[in-house]
Write a protein that holds these residues in place. Structure first.
Motif, PDB file in Angstrom:
ATOM      1  N   PRO A   1       0.789  -1.235   0.000  1.00 27.19           N
ATOM      2  CA  PRO A   1       0.000   0.000   0.000  1.00 27.19           C
ATOM      3  C   PRO A   1       0.821   1.286   0.000  1.00 27.19           C
ATOM      4  N   ALA A   2       1.865   1.356   0.833  1.00 26.96           N
ATOM      5  CA  ALA A   2       2.622   2.597   0.941  1.00 26.96           C
ATOM      6  C   ALA A   2       3.378   2.948  -0.324  1.00 26.96           C
ATOM      7  N   ALA A   3       3.536   1.989  -1.231  1.00 31.63           N
ATOM      8  CA  ALA A   3       4.241   2.260  -2.481  1.00 31.63           C
ATOM      9  C   ALA A   3       3.456   3.180  -3.408  1.00 31.63           C
ATOM     10  N   ALA A   4       2.217   3.469  -3.064  1.00 35.60           N
ATOM     11  CA  ALA A   4       1.449   4.435  -3.855  1.00 35.60           C
ATOM     12  C   ALA A   4       2.151   5.784  -3.922  1.00 35.60           C
ATOM     13  N   VAL A   5       2.965   6.091  -2.912  1.00 37.19           N
ATOM     14  CA  VAL A   5       3.678   7.365  -2.902  1.00 37.19           C
ATOM     15  C   VAL A   5       4.680   7.448  -4.047  1.00 37.19           C
ATOM     16  N   VAL A   6       5.071   6.298  -4.596  1.00 38.80           N
ATOM     17  CA  VAL A   6       5.960   6.278  -5.754  1.00 38.80           C
ATOM     18  C   VAL A   6       5.171   6.435  -7.050  1.00 38.80           C
ATOM     19  N   MET A   7       3.974   5.850  -7.104  1.00 39.99           N
ATOM     20  CA  MET A   7       3.185   5.882  -8.337  1.00 39.99           C
ATOM     21  C   MET A   7       2.445   7.192  -8.544  1.00 39.99           C
ATOM     22  N   LEU A   8       1.915   7.750  -7.463  1.00 41.75           N
ATOM     23  CA  LEU A   8       1.072   8.934  -7.585  1.00 41.75           C
ATOM     24  C   LEU A   8       1.743  10.096  -8.315  1.00 41.75           C
ATOM     25  N   PRO A   9       2.996  10.447  -7.997  1.00 43.37           N
ATOM     26  CA  PRO A   9       3.585  11.616  -8.650  1.00 43.37           C
ATOM     27  C   PRO A   9       4.313  11.308  -9.952  1.00 43.37           C
ATOM     28  N   THR A  10       4.312  10.045 -10.386  1.00 40.00           N
ATOM     29  CA  THR A  10       5.093   9.649 -11.559  1.00 40.00           C
ATOM     30  C   THR A  10       4.188   9.005 -12.600  1.00 40.00           C
TER      31      THR A  10
ATOM     32  N   ALA B   1       4.656  -9.871   9.306  1.00 39.94           N
ATOM     33  CA  ALA B   1       3.296  -9.866   9.873  1.00 39.94           C
ATOM     34  C   ALA B   1       2.284  -9.099   9.034  1.00 39.94           C
ATOM     35  N   ARG B   2       2.718  -8.491   7.925  1.00 39.34           N
ATOM     36  CA  ARG B   2       1.836  -7.647   7.111  1.00 39.34           C
ATOM     37  C   ARG B   2       1.124  -6.600   7.970  1.00 39.34           C
ATOM     38  N   ARG B   3       1.916  -5.948   8.842  1.00 40.18           N
ATOM     39  CA  ARG B   3       1.413  -4.853   9.656  1.00 40.18           C
ATOM     40  C   ARG B   3       2.407  -3.709   9.578  1.00 40.18           C
ATOM     41  N   GLY B   4       1.990  -2.549  10.096  1.00 45.20           N
ATOM     42  CA  GLY B   4       2.907  -1.437  10.214  1.00 45.20           C
ATOM     43  C   GLY B   4       2.809  -0.425   9.098  1.00 45.20           C
ATOM     44  N   ALA B   5       3.821   0.435   8.996  1.00 47.66           N
ATOM     45  CA  ALA B   5       3.766   1.617   8.139  1.00 47.66           C
ATOM     46  C   ALA B   5       3.614   1.280   6.663  1.00 47.66           C
ATOM     47  N   LEU B   6       4.152   0.144   6.214  1.00 43.63           N
ATOM     48  CA  LEU B   6       4.057  -0.182   4.792  1.00 43.63           C
ATOM     49  C   LEU B   6       2.648  -0.578   4.374  1.00 43.63           C
ATOM     50  N   THR B   7       1.775  -0.863   5.346  1.00 42.62           N
ATOM     51  CA  THR B   7       0.374  -1.141   5.020  1.00 42.62           C
ATOM     52  C   THR B   7      -0.458   0.142   4.952  1.00 42.62           C
ATOM     53  N   SER B   8       0.179   1.292   5.156  1.00 45.26           N
ATOM     54  CA  SER B   8      -0.564   2.545   5.251  1.00 45.26           C
ATOM     55  C   SER B   8      -1.080   2.999   3.885  1.00 45.26           C
TER      56      SER B   8
ATOM     57  N   GLY C   1      -6.877  -0.390 -12.781  1.00 45.80           N
ATOM     58  CA  GLY C   1      -7.076   1.040 -13.009  1.00 45.80           C
ATOM     59  C   GLY C   1      -6.660   1.860 -11.807  1.00 45.80           C
ATOM     60  N   SER C   2      -7.468   2.843 -11.468  1.00 44.10           N
ATOM     61  CA  SER C   2      -7.115   3.721 -10.354  1.00 44.10           C
ATOM     62  C   SER C   2      -7.187   3.010  -9.010  1.00 44.10           C
ATOM     63  N   SER C   3      -7.850   1.856  -8.936  1.00 49.11           N
ATOM     64  CA  SER C   3      -7.828   1.095  -7.679  1.00 49.11           C
ATOM     65  C   SER C   3      -6.457   0.474  -7.435  1.00 49.11           C
ATOM     66  N   ALA C   4      -5.565   0.529  -8.427  1.00 44.15           N
ATOM     67  CA  ALA C   4      -4.200   0.041  -8.268  1.00 44.15           C
ATOM     68  C   ALA C   4      -3.250   1.106  -7.743  1.00 44.15           C
ATOM     69  N   ILE C   5      -3.695   2.372  -7.716  1.00 40.86           N
ATOM     70  CA  ILE C   5      -2.799   3.442  -7.266  1.00 40.86           C
ATOM     71  C   ILE C   5      -3.448   4.347  -6.235  1.00 40.86           C
ATOM     72  N   ASN C   6      -4.690   4.105  -5.858  1.00 40.76           N
ATOM     73  CA  ASN C   6      -5.422   5.049  -5.011  1.00 40.76           C
ATOM     74  C   ASN C   6      -5.125   4.840  -3.528  1.00 40.76           C
ATOM     75  N   ALA C   7      -5.818   5.597  -2.687  1.00 43.68           N
ATOM     76  CA  ALA C   7      -5.627   5.499  -1.240  1.00 43.68           C
ATOM     77  C   ALA C   7      -6.515   4.434  -0.598  1.00 43.68           C
ATOM     78  N   MET C   8      -7.229   3.663  -1.423  1.00 47.80           N
ATOM     79  CA  MET C   8      -7.962   2.473  -0.963  1.00 47.80           C
ATOM     80  C   MET C   8      -9.104   2.773   0.000  1.00 47.80           C
ATOM     81  N   VAL C   9      -9.508   4.028   0.139  1.00 52.84           N
ATOM     82  CA  VAL C   9     -10.565   4.380   1.098  1.00 52.84           C
ATOM     83  C   VAL C   9     -11.895   3.803   0.618  1.00 52.84           C
ATOM     84  N   TYR C  10     -12.569   3.103   1.508  1.00 54.23           N
ATOM     85  CA  TYR C  10     -13.857   2.501   1.167  1.00 54.23           C
ATOM     86  C   TYR C  10     -14.983   3.338   1.747  1.00 54.23           C
ATOM     87  N   THR C  11     -15.563   4.189   0.931  1.00 54.01           N
ATOM     88  CA  THR C  11     -16.780   4.910   1.300  1.00 54.01           C
ATOM     89  C   THR C  11     -17.731   4.889   0.115  1.00 54.01           C
TER      90      THR C  11
END
Length: 550
Positions: free
Chosen positions: A48-57, A330-337, A87-97
């Motif tokens: 999940p946290a790798a979105a920070v690499v995709m979003l600006p590039t 454990a698939r927990r922590g900051a990289l799951t953000s 699509g955008s679900s591969a680079i988004n912030a994954m918020v479910y609303t």
């Protein structure tokens, strides 16, 4: 690869993945999916946290720009859009609303039969696999995993305490009985990994279903018509032009920016506009590309003294190494953000019937879509206007499908949007200045000297941009500017349907990924001509506030 299928789906984004995955549940139906991007199944996508690499590039990202915006002091905006399976679900912030129930009731009131909240809720439930919440407003057997965050970040509690200190309601479910409140978002994750629409609906079936063909790096150039019937597409595939034909339907699911572009390139749009580019007209539909709506968004940014916020520092680098090991083990922590870990739906005036602004509370410094970096650690808070009155458009720059569409969201063209954003700005800043958060903040980077309403307006014009929710450019309806009917069939044509966020007549009050998936789930029943087993629906949403508030 066969050149003839029952259905050809253009675009494997959030909607296209759903349509292809669901239609091929019937082994008698053949489907070809054409996606311009790649596989969408790399570590870059799944962490999940790798979105920070995709979003600006341009990694898995079309990275479009808007035309200069008069309401934003002439600045060009940035429009990232996913370019991969998912699509955008591969680079988004994954918020479910899902938005507010009144959004869908409004669609129905406009004459779109079958699109009220009671009508669409079963399709939200059908798609959802909620890990925690077990009540009548959530699904538990769908392919789209919806989970609580696994970052264990102490700022969740601090953010909620700031809400209580500010007198704002707190909720643990933005999709339950009441949308209003401050809370921590649920996200489209499974076991700490991104769960894109592709992972939910497409990837599990690609090697198992002989009736499903998925082509990546496939650039569709135009839809082919015989008279008024869509019969196939011309696509650039492996360096060669190919014709792929559809027995039953061509389904366009390229998104709110590229679906109208493809229709216009294929001769479906305003006769005069197409004529100026020398494009032969197949069907005069002046509404194609019009009615563009998006959430204007402002971001507060603060430096903090806590390593629980993400940032760039020597100590932060050392902690990142530990977080990598934690993620692997454990698939927990900051990289799951998802970065935008907390949020809110709030009313800027007590007399409003529904929330009119949304917040995204970010456990990092967010500036210019992560294209401007700051040393140190920080917090951010987005505030966006949920139902802007301004309407923009998507038009063609040329008749060449390789050129980006011309995108004009027309932010603040209606001055009332700017006035409403001033109130949203004040509300969000009041929350961020509550003691529970203020004690961690060392510097206000962007608004320290912004106080009067005029100063707020100037700040908004300098820094507002999209929060990535464009919709409406092929809206459903029955008037002369509607592009599709309530069955999502393109008006005046046969064998052609649009299934994506472009069909929304008005922008919903929330993030648009889950509603787009719902639209596609509903479209599958329309395409089949018969509904699947109906799921339980309730008519008490937003009528029992006590049940939804923490």
């Amino acid at each position: 690869m066969s050149e003839l299928f029952d259905f050809v789906v253009i675009g494997a984004g959030s909607a296209g993945c759903v349509v292809a995955g669901r239609l091929t549940e019937d082994p008698a139906v053949t489907v070809c999916v054409l996606e311009a991007g790649g596989s969408g199944n790399s570590a870059l996508v799944n962490i999940p946290a790798a979105a920070v690499v995709m979003l600006p590039t341009r990694l898995n990202n079309w990275a479009f720009e808007t035309v200069p915006q008069a309401g934003l002091d002439g600045r060009k905006g940035y429009q990232p859009r996913g370019k991969a399976l998912g699509g955008s679900s591969a680079i988004n912030a994954m918020v479910y609303t899902r938005g507010h129930r009144s959004d869908y009731d409004h669609w129905a009131s406009l004459g779109n039969e079958g699109w009220s909240y009671e009508d669409v809720l079963p399709y939200f439930l059908r798609s959802e696999h909620n890990e925690r919440i077990t009540n009548e407003w959530h699904g538990h057997d769908g392919p789209l995993w919806v989970s609580d965050l696994r970052t264990d970040n102490p700022f969740h509690a601090r953010y909620l305490e700031a809400a209580r200190q500010t007198g704002l309601p707190v909720t643990d479910d933005f999709n339950g009985a009441v949308q209003e409140g401050v809370g921590i978002y649920q996200v489209t994750q499974k076991n700490g990994e991104r769960w894109s629409a592709a992972r939910a609906y497409l990837l599990p079936h690609m090697k198992k279903r002989k009736n499903l063909s998925v082509e990546t790096h496939a650039h569709v150039q135009r839809i082919i018509f015989e008279g008024s019937r869509a019969v196939g597409v011309e696509v650039m595939l492996a360096g060669k032009n190919r014709i792929i034909r559809a027995r039953r339907e061509v389904i366009v699911a390229a998104g709110a920016l590229q679906t109208p572009q493809l229709l216009m390139l294929s001769g479906v749009g305003d006769t005069q506009e197409l004529g100026r580019l020398g494009i032969p007209v197949v069907q005069h539909l002046p509404g194609v590309g019009k009615n563009l709506q998006d959430h204007p968004d402002f971001i507060f940014g603060y430096r903090t003294r806590s390593l629980d916020t993400l940032g760039i520092s020597f100590r932060g680098s050392a902690r990142l190494l530990r977080e990598i090991l934690r993620f692997r083990g454990a698939r927990r922590g900051a990289l799951t953000s998802n970065f935008a870990e907390g949020g809110a739906f709030l009313k800027t005036r007590p007399d409003l019937e529904t929330p009119d602004v949304q917040l995204h509370f970010v456990v990092a410094m967010a500036d210019n879509h992560a294209r401007t970096l700051h040393l140190g650690h920080g917090l951010s808070c987005h505030v966006c206007l949920l139902r802007p009155r301004s309407r923009g458009e998507v038009t063609l720059q040329s008749g060449d499908s390789r050129d980006a569409p011309r995108i004009d969201p027309a932010f603040f063209n209606d001055p009332r949007d700017l006035d409403d954003m001033v109130e949203g700005f004040k509300l969000a800043r009041r929350l961020m200045q509550a003691p529970a958060l203020a004690e961690w903040i060392t510097k206000d980077l962007f608004t320290a000297h912004v106080n009067t309403d005029d100063e707020i307006r100037d700040a908004l014009k300098r820094r507002v941009d999209t929060v990535y929710h464009p919709v409406g450019t092929c809206r459903m309806g029955h008037d002369t500017h509607a592009v599709v009917d309530s069955q999502l069939r393109v008006r005046g044509l046969n064998g052609l349907r649009v299934v994506d966020a472009s069909v929304m007549p008005t922008l919903i009050g929330g993030n648009t990924n889950a509603p787009t998936i719902m639209i596609a789930e509903k479209a599958v029943d329309m395409i089949r001509g018969a509904p699947r087993a109906r799921l339980r629906c309730v008519d008490t949403i937003d009528r029992n506030p006590a049940r939804a508030r923490a």
